[in-house]
Each structure stands twice: as structure tokens, then as C-alpha cells.
Write an enzyme that holds these catalytic residues in place. Structure first.
Site, PDB file in Angstrom:
ATOM      1  N   LEU A  41       0.768  -1.306  -0.038  1.00 38.46           N
ATOM      2  CA  LEU A  41       0.127  -0.028   0.010  1.00 38.46           C
ATOM      3  C   LEU A  41       0.844   1.365  -0.005  1.00 38.46           C
ATOM      4  O   LEU A  41       1.964   1.472   0.598  1.00 38.46           O
ATOM      5  CB  LEU A  41      -0.985  -0.096   1.152  1.00 38.46           C
ATOM      6  CG  LEU A  41      -1.583  -1.288   1.418  1.00 38.46           C
ATOM      7  CD1 LEU A  41      -2.594  -1.015   2.982  1.00 38.46           C
ATOM      8  CD2 LEU A  41      -2.494  -1.355   0.176  1.00 38.46           C
ATOM      9  N   TRP A  90       1.271   5.669   1.038  1.00 40.27           N
ATOM     10  CA  TRP A  90       0.926   6.448   2.419  1.00 40.27           C
ATOM     11  C   TRP A  90      -0.334   7.174   1.979  1.00 40.27           C
ATOM     12  O   TRP A  90      -0.552   8.169   2.972  1.00 40.27           O
ATOM     13  CB  TRP A  90       2.230   6.793   2.824  1.00 40.27           C
ATOM     14  CG  TRP A  90       2.819   7.649   1.917  1.00 40.27           C
ATOM     15  CD1 TRP A  90       4.094   7.332   1.717  1.00 40.27           C
ATOM     16  CD2 TRP A  90       3.053   8.898   1.238  1.00 40.27           C
ATOM     17  NE1 TRP A  90       4.870   7.901   0.662  1.00 40.27           N
ATOM     18  CE2 TRP A  90       4.048   9.136   0.546  1.00 40.27           C
ATOM     19  CE3 TRP A  90       1.773   9.818   1.386  1.00 40.27           C
ATOM     20  CZ2 TRP A  90       4.192  10.345  -0.248  1.00 40.27           C
ATOM     21  CZ3 TRP A  90       1.869  11.074   0.483  1.00 40.27           C
ATOM     22  CH2 TRP A  90       3.007  11.254  -0.172  1.00 40.27           C
ATOM     23  N   LYS A 125       1.230  -4.934   3.255  1.00 38.00           N
ATOM     24  CA  LYS A 125       2.287  -4.235   3.873  1.00 38.00           C
ATOM     25  C   LYS A 125       1.941  -2.625   3.649  1.00 38.00           C
ATOM     26  O   LYS A 125       1.843  -2.077   2.516  1.00 38.00           O
ATOM     27  CB  LYS A 125       3.473  -4.300   2.976  1.00 38.00           C
ATOM     28  CG  LYS A 125       4.892  -3.826   3.500  1.00 38.00           C
ATOM     29  CD  LYS A 125       6.078  -3.492   2.798  1.00 38.00           C
ATOM     30  CE  LYS A 125       5.613  -2.211   1.896  1.00 38.00           C
ATOM     31  NZ  LYS A 125       5.588  -0.976   2.685  1.00 38.00           N
ATOM     32  N   SER A 176       5.146   4.451  -6.230  1.00 40.90           N
ATOM     33  CA  SER A 176       5.760   5.043  -7.348  1.00 40.90           C
ATOM     34  C   SER A 176       6.231   3.857  -8.493  1.00 40.90           C
ATOM     35  O   SER A 176       6.129   2.869  -8.185  1.00 40.90           O
ATOM     36  CB  SER A 176       7.238   5.633  -6.712  1.00 40.90           C
ATOM     37  OG  SER A 176       8.040   4.402  -6.489  1.00 40.90           O
ATOM     38  N   THR A 189       9.598   2.014  -7.709  1.00 38.78           N
ATOM     39  CA  THR A 189       9.361   0.848  -6.856  1.00 38.78           C
ATOM     40  C   THR A 189       8.503  -0.212  -7.699  1.00 38.78           C
ATOM     41  O   THR A 189       8.933  -1.427  -7.474  1.00 38.78           O
ATOM     42  CB  THR A 189       8.787   1.320  -5.385  1.00 38.78           C
ATOM     43  OG1 THR A 189       9.550   2.372  -4.856  1.00 38.78           O
ATOM     44  CG2 THR A 189       8.567   0.045  -4.658  1.00 38.78           C
ATOM     45  N   TYR A 213      11.645  -8.581  -8.877  1.00 37.28           N
ATOM     46  CA  TYR A 213      11.539  -9.456  -7.874  1.00 37.28           C
ATOM     47  C   TYR A 213      10.708 -10.894  -8.587  1.00 37.28           C
ATOM     48  O   TYR A 213      11.173 -11.882  -7.991  1.00 37.28           O
ATOM     49  CB  TYR A 213      10.831  -8.999  -6.726  1.00 37.28           C
ATOM     50  CG  TYR A 213      11.366  -7.831  -5.880  1.00 37.28           C
ATOM     51  CD1 TYR A 213      12.645  -7.481  -6.003  1.00 37.28           C
ATOM     52  CD2 TYR A 213      10.731  -6.991  -5.115  1.00 37.28           C
ATOM     53  CE1 TYR A 213      13.423  -6.556  -5.363  1.00 37.28           C
ATOM     54  CE2 TYR A 213      10.914  -5.935  -4.375  1.00 37.28           C
ATOM     55  CZ  TYR A 213      12.361  -5.766  -4.500  1.00 37.28           C
ATOM     56  OH  TYR A 213      12.910  -4.576  -4.028  1.00 37.28           O
ATOM     57  N   GLU A 236      -0.006  -0.190  -9.863  1.00 37.44           N
ATOM     58  CA  GLU A 236      -0.788   1.235 -10.112  1.00 37.44           C
ATOM     59  C   GLU A 236       0.194   2.026  -9.659  1.00 37.44           C
ATOM     60  O   GLU A 236       0.495   2.356  -8.406  1.00 37.44           O
ATOM     61  CB  GLU A 236      -2.063   1.141  -9.470  1.00 37.44           C
ATOM     62  CG  GLU A 236      -3.094   2.358  -9.776  1.00 37.44           C
ATOM     63  CD  GLU A 236      -2.582   3.707  -9.033  1.00 37.44           C
ATOM     64  OE1 GLU A 236      -1.944   4.721  -9.713  1.00 37.44           O
ATOM     65  OE2 GLU A 236      -3.089   3.850  -8.027  1.00 37.44           O
ATOM     66  N   CYS A 237       0.892   2.815 -10.560  1.00 37.55           N
ATOM     67  CA  CYS A 237       1.640   3.908 -10.144  1.00 37.55           C
ATOM     68  C   CYS A 237       1.564   5.362 -10.475  1.00 37.55           C
ATOM     69  O   CYS A 237       0.595   5.629 -10.222  1.00 37.55           O
ATOM     70  CB  CYS A 237       3.215   3.447 -11.149  1.00 37.55           C
ATOM     71  SG  CYS A 237       3.614   1.664 -10.662  1.00 37.55           S
ATOM     72  N   CYS A 250      -1.905  10.088  -6.704  1.00 40.33           N
ATOM     73  CA  CYS A 250      -1.409   9.859  -8.253  1.00 40.33           C
ATOM     74  C   CYS A 250      -2.428  10.147  -9.489  1.00 40.33           C
ATOM     75  O   CYS A 250      -2.048  10.501 -10.643  1.00 40.33           O
ATOM     76  CB  CYS A 250      -1.425   8.274  -8.211  1.00 40.33           C
ATOM     77  SG  CYS A 250      -2.947   7.408  -7.980  1.00 40.33           S
ATOM     78  N   LYS A 287      11.141  16.869  -0.967  1.00 34.71           N
ATOM     79  CA  LYS A 287      11.028  16.935  -2.290  1.00 34.71           C
ATOM     80  C   LYS A 287       9.935  17.792  -2.794  1.00 34.71           C
ATOM     81  O   LYS A 287      10.611  18.323  -4.056  1.00 34.71           O
ATOM     82  CB  LYS A 287      10.396  15.339  -2.820  1.00 34.71           C
ATOM     83  CG  LYS A 287      11.353  14.054  -2.130  1.00 34.71           C
ATOM     84  CD  LYS A 287      10.937  12.872  -2.512  1.00 34.71           C
ATOM     85  CE  LYS A 287      11.696  11.723  -2.025  1.00 34.71           C
ATOM     86  NZ  LYS A 287      11.005  10.377  -2.135  1.00 34.71           N
ATOM     87  N   GLU A 325       6.298  14.030 -11.856  1.00 34.65           N
ATOM     88  CA  GLU A 325       5.161  14.063 -10.595  1.00 34.65           C
ATOM     89  C   GLU A 325       5.667  14.791  -9.689  1.00 34.65           C
ATOM     90  O   GLU A 325       6.634  14.348  -8.819  1.00 34.65           O
ATOM     91  CB  GLU A 325       4.725  12.608 -10.182  1.00 34.65           C
ATOM     92  CG  GLU A 325       3.541  12.513  -9.520  1.00 34.65           C
ATOM     93  CD  GLU A 325       3.228  10.961  -9.330  1.00 34.65           C
ATOM     94  OE1 GLU A 325       1.840  10.766  -9.200  1.00 34.65           O
ATOM     95  OE2 GLU A 325       4.046  10.363  -9.125  1.00 34.65           O
TER      96      GLU A 325
END
Length: 497
Positions: free
Chosen positions: A166, A168, A192, A245, A248, A255, A267-268, A302, A352, A397
């Protein structure tokens, strides 16, 4: 849904909260193998809320083992659809009963205004769970057209153990978008939550047990990469659904490639255009939607409409009306329901966003409104004019309350500008001409295009993006339910006498 309370009432709830500090694994809170903790803070004040135990690969192994055992013995997925439906409906009822507590917990942990938590996030979270619960006993499997010598069944089966990772920015809502279809499909899950905002996921897991979800089916392990990577690499995890992101998201694809080729749904990010044509009707209403699209949740969204692509002839009038609407967007204490804007989620994220604000000043770009910061990590709604396609502000972004304004002269130019991005999550189009609306909706490459409004559809519509905004599937709708299942063909020989 529970009504809004006063600031004093929300403050009283905050003082009485008992905050979870441990992972929820196999039906109980469990200490971390590391024996260490990390602090979770209230970003609006900087005050430490609590210390959450720090989990790692060892704890992920325990959670996945519990989820696998629960899946293999069928304590959840072998229940009838009607039984699973009733359990999820009970969970939705419990969330509604505890809405004030959850709204305050979400606001404290993330800096989100409690007004938004109470009136948007909680109702949509509850609605999502109810929608997928109701879908459970309404999805039919199929038979294939065969000759008379065979019967072919095409059936769905739950995929197995699923990792749900998930972001934040919408902790409760993104949790619902993922647990609702995965649990409805019969999967066991290891969630997570982001380390910045783990509290509500842990509380929901506790409520899920009260609702009747069996031990081992719904597990929550908070943490950062030290939890996310082992979930992504685990050989007993059949699927990962990730929101966050793009960088990630790429790692989760790696992985999967380096482990068991598990299914990955991403979903980025997004750099979403709001295209306003010259023939747009009711500029005041357009302004209201643009403000909501750009600044809702402090721009930490997003699907935020962070690029305003507007016809040159109406730009000045539209910006004037946007400024008027922003007067109603008060910024301040997130636990005061009068405020529409809270703090950013963390000092690290504020830094940022601050880089973009500093760059705007250094490049001497015209700031129409805002540009400042207050009370630590609160950022004013900021509108920057004259942003050209080569600018970083046009392309990257920000994930903060910054709206970049670019003008165009022709529809062809507007389409080109809208599509000039590596992303493709969402877009909105404002026009009074149906032909133009359909043309732009078709030609803009994005997973969700709204016409004369900002939004993301509802529970019945899929959400996800093109290009670097998404991969492998969608959240929400029946399509989300299907991605947590495998299709199986059962071929039965029925020879004729």
C-alpha cells in the site's frame, strides 16, 4: 455514515486512542523478530504518535506461512460464496461503527484533513468492501461451446497467497481497493502498509477478525523495503498488487522475474492533464473541478490533475475563478473539520516538494498563487503559469499541491500536450461540444478520462493506467476481482452411445 464532529470532539477522540504497534499475523498481534522499533509521527505537529515494531524477512516468512496454511486447508476460500459475503458485510458494518476512530487515526498518521477522512475516505472504503462482498455470489463461471462428446467448464479459482503493498497517501482506501476483491475471491493476504501510515491497516485487521475472517487469512506486516522486498521475492506468494511510485513498481517486476514469476499488478504514478477547451461551459464549475483535482489531499494523489492545459483565450478568466474557489480551501490543523488542506505526509516528502518550489523561483516562472509554506511541512496551493513541455514541472510528478498551467490554440495541440508524458493514469476534459468530448476522451492515452468533471469513477469502474502508470491489471470493479483468480478449464469426456 457518521456525521462530522467538532474540532474539540475529534481532539478528544485522538487523546483516547489506543494505537496498534505490532504486526497482525495469524489472528493475533505479534512482536517483531528484530526486537527494534521505528517511530510513527503526526506530520502536522511532528509529535511522535507511537513506536511500531520493525519487521523484516523473518516476520514475512511467518506471515506468508500462516497465509499459506490458511489457504491450503480452505478455511476461507472453501466457504460458500454466501458465507464469505456475509463476513465481508460484517466487516463493512464494523468499519462504519468505528468511523470516527478510524478517521482520527488516519488524520493523525498522514496529515490528511479529518474532514476528508470522514466524508470521503471512510465512506468509499466501506462502500468498496460492500460492493465486492455483494459481487461474490453474482459472478458465474462458464461452459465452453463444444461438441456433444465433451463438456467444458471454465471456472475461476483464487490465486492463493497475495501480497498487497500500500501507499501512504490513501491508507484506508487503498487497503479496501485491494483486500475487498482479493478476500472476495477467496485469497489469503499479507498486507504491507507504508511505514508512515500503518495504523489504520492494523486496526482494520483486528476488526476483520471480529467480523469472522479466519486466522491466517488477513495478515498485516508494517515496514519499508525490508518487508516489501521479501514479499516480492517470496516463493509462496502467488501475486503482488502494488500501488506506489513507478520506480518501486519496477522493482516488484524484477523480484517476480528473479523468483517464481508471480503475477504483478502495478498502479503507479501520473502527470495528469485537465484539458479545458475554449467552448467549455460554466467556467465557474470548471474551476471548482480543477481545484479539487489539483489540490484534494494536498496534491498527494496519483490521479491529481497537476497539468492544466487550457485554451489561451480563456486562461486568465479561468485562473481568476480558480483563485476565488481556493479561498474556501483553508489550510491548518487536520483535526479541525473546517480545514480542507492538512500537512504533507512527512518531512522527507516535504523536502522533495520543496525542491520543485525552489526550482520555480530559480527559473523565475510566474507564480499566480501560493508558493509558500507554513507551520513546518504545510504547503500552500500553488499555481504556476507559462509552464512549457520541456520544463521539469510539466514532466515530473510533484505529488504535492502544485498546478502547472500550459496554453494551447488548437485541439490537435491540446491532445499532443496531454499525451506528452511517460504516464497515462487519468485525464479530464472540459468542453460543451459532444464531438470534441468524445474525440479527446478517445485520443488521450489514459486509463480513466472524465468529461466535465474530476473523478475516478466508482466501485463498478476499473482504475489503472497506460504506459508507466500501470502494469498487469486494474483496481476496482469486477476486473479487479478477476485478477485475484486463476482460470481453469475442466474438460469432461462425454462420448455418445
Amino acid at each position: 455514515m457518521a456525521e462530522l464532529l467538532s474540532a474539540a470532539q475529534y481532539a478528544a477522540i485522538a487523546k483516547g486512542l489506543v494505537l496498534p504497534t505490532q504486526a497482525f499475523i495469524n489472528g493475533a498481534f505479534r512482536p517483531a523478530a528484530s526486537g527494534t522499533t521505528f517511530e510513527t509521527t503526526n506530520p502536522a505537529t511532528g509529535a511522535v504518535l507511537t513506536a511500531i515494531e520493525a519487521y523484516d524477512t523473518r516476520d514475512v516468512d511467518v506471515a506468508v506461512a500462516a497465509a499459506k496454511a490458511a489457504f491450503e486447508d480452505g478455511r476461507w476460500h472453501k466457504r460458500s460464496p454466501a458465507e464469505r459475503k456475509q463476513v465481508l458485510l460484517r466487516l463493512a458494518d464494523l468499519l462504519e461503527d468505528n468511523a470516527h476512530e478510524l478517521a482520527v487515526m488516519e488524520s493523525l498518521d498522514s496529515g490528511k484533513p479529518v474532514h476528508e477522512c470522514q466524508t470521503i475516505d471512510l465512506p468509499e472504503t466501506i462502500g468498496t468492501i460492500r460492493w465486492h462482498a455483494e459481487l461474490i455470489d453474482k459472478i458465474y463461471d462458464s461452459t465452453a461451446p463444444t461438441g456433444s462428446n465433451a463438456l467444458a467448464l471454465v471456472v475461476r479459482e483464487p490465486i492463493g497467497v497475495v501480497g498487497l503493498v500500500l501507499p501512504w497517501n490513501f491508507p484506508l482506501l487503498m487497503l479496501a481497493w485491494k483486500i475487498a476483491p482479493s478476500l472476495a475471491a477467496g485469497c489469503s493476504v499479507v498486507v504491507k502498509p507504508a511505514p508512515e501510515t500503518a495504523l489504520t491497516a492494523l486496526r482494520v485487521a483486528e476488526l476483520a477478525q471480529q467480523a469472522g475472517i479466519p486466522a491466517g487469512v488477513f495478515n498485516v506486516v508494517p515496514g519499508g523495503a525490508e518487508v516489501g522486498e521479501p514479499i516480492g521475492r517470496h516463493m509462496d506468494v502467488a501475486m503482488v498488487s502494488f500501488t506506489g511510485s513507478t520506480a518501486t513498481g519496477r522493482r516488484f517486476l524484477s523480484y517476480a522475474a528473479e523468483s517464481n514469476l508471480k503475477r504483478i499488478v502495478l498502479e503507479c504514478g501520473g502527470k495528469n492533464p485537465a484539458v479545458v477547451l475554449k467552448d467549455a461551459e460554466d467556467l465557474d464549475r470548471v474551476a471548482s473541478h480543477v481545484v479539487n483535482g489539483a489540490f484534494w489531499n494536498m496534491g498527494e494523489n496519483c490521479s491529481a490533475s497537476s497539468r492544466l492545459i487550457v485554451h489561451a483565450d480563456i486562461k486568465d478568466e479561468l485562473l481568476r475563478r480558480i483563485a476565488v474557489h481556493l479561498r474556501d480551501w483553508k489550510m491548518g490543523d487536520p483535526l479541525d473539520p473546517e480545514n480542507r488542506l492538512g500537512s504533507l505526509v512527512s518531512r522527507a516528502h516535504f523536502n522533495k516538494v520543496r525542491e520543485f518550489l525552489d526550482e520555480i523561483v530559480a527559473e523565475k516562472r510566474p507564480v499566480v498563487l501560493g508558493g509558500g509554506t507554513e507551520h513546518g511541512i504545510f504547503v500552500e496551493p500553488t499555481i504556476v503559469d507559462g509552464v512549457t513541455p520541456d520544463a521539469r514541472l510539466f514532466r515530473e510528478e510533484v505529488f504535492g499541491p502544485v498546478l502547472a498551467v500550459t496554453t494551447f490554440e488548437t485541439i490537435e495541440e491540446a491532445i499532443t500536450l496531454a499525451n506528452d508524458t511517460v504516464y497515462g493514469l487519468a485525464a479530464s476534459v472540459y468542453t460543451g461540444n459532444l464531438r470534441n468530448a468524445l474525440r479527446l476522451a478517445r485520443e488521450i492515452r489514459a486509463g480513466v478520462v472524465t468529461v466535465n468533471c474530476f473523478g475516478e469513477g466508482d466501485s463498478s469502474t476499473p482504475f489503472g493506467g497506460y504506459n508507466q502508470s500501470g502494469f498487469g491489471g486494474r483496481d476496482k470493479s469486477a476486473w479487479a476481482h478477476d485478477q485475484y483468480t486463476e482460470l481453469k478449464t475442466i474438460w469432461i469426456d462425454t462420448p455418445q452411445p
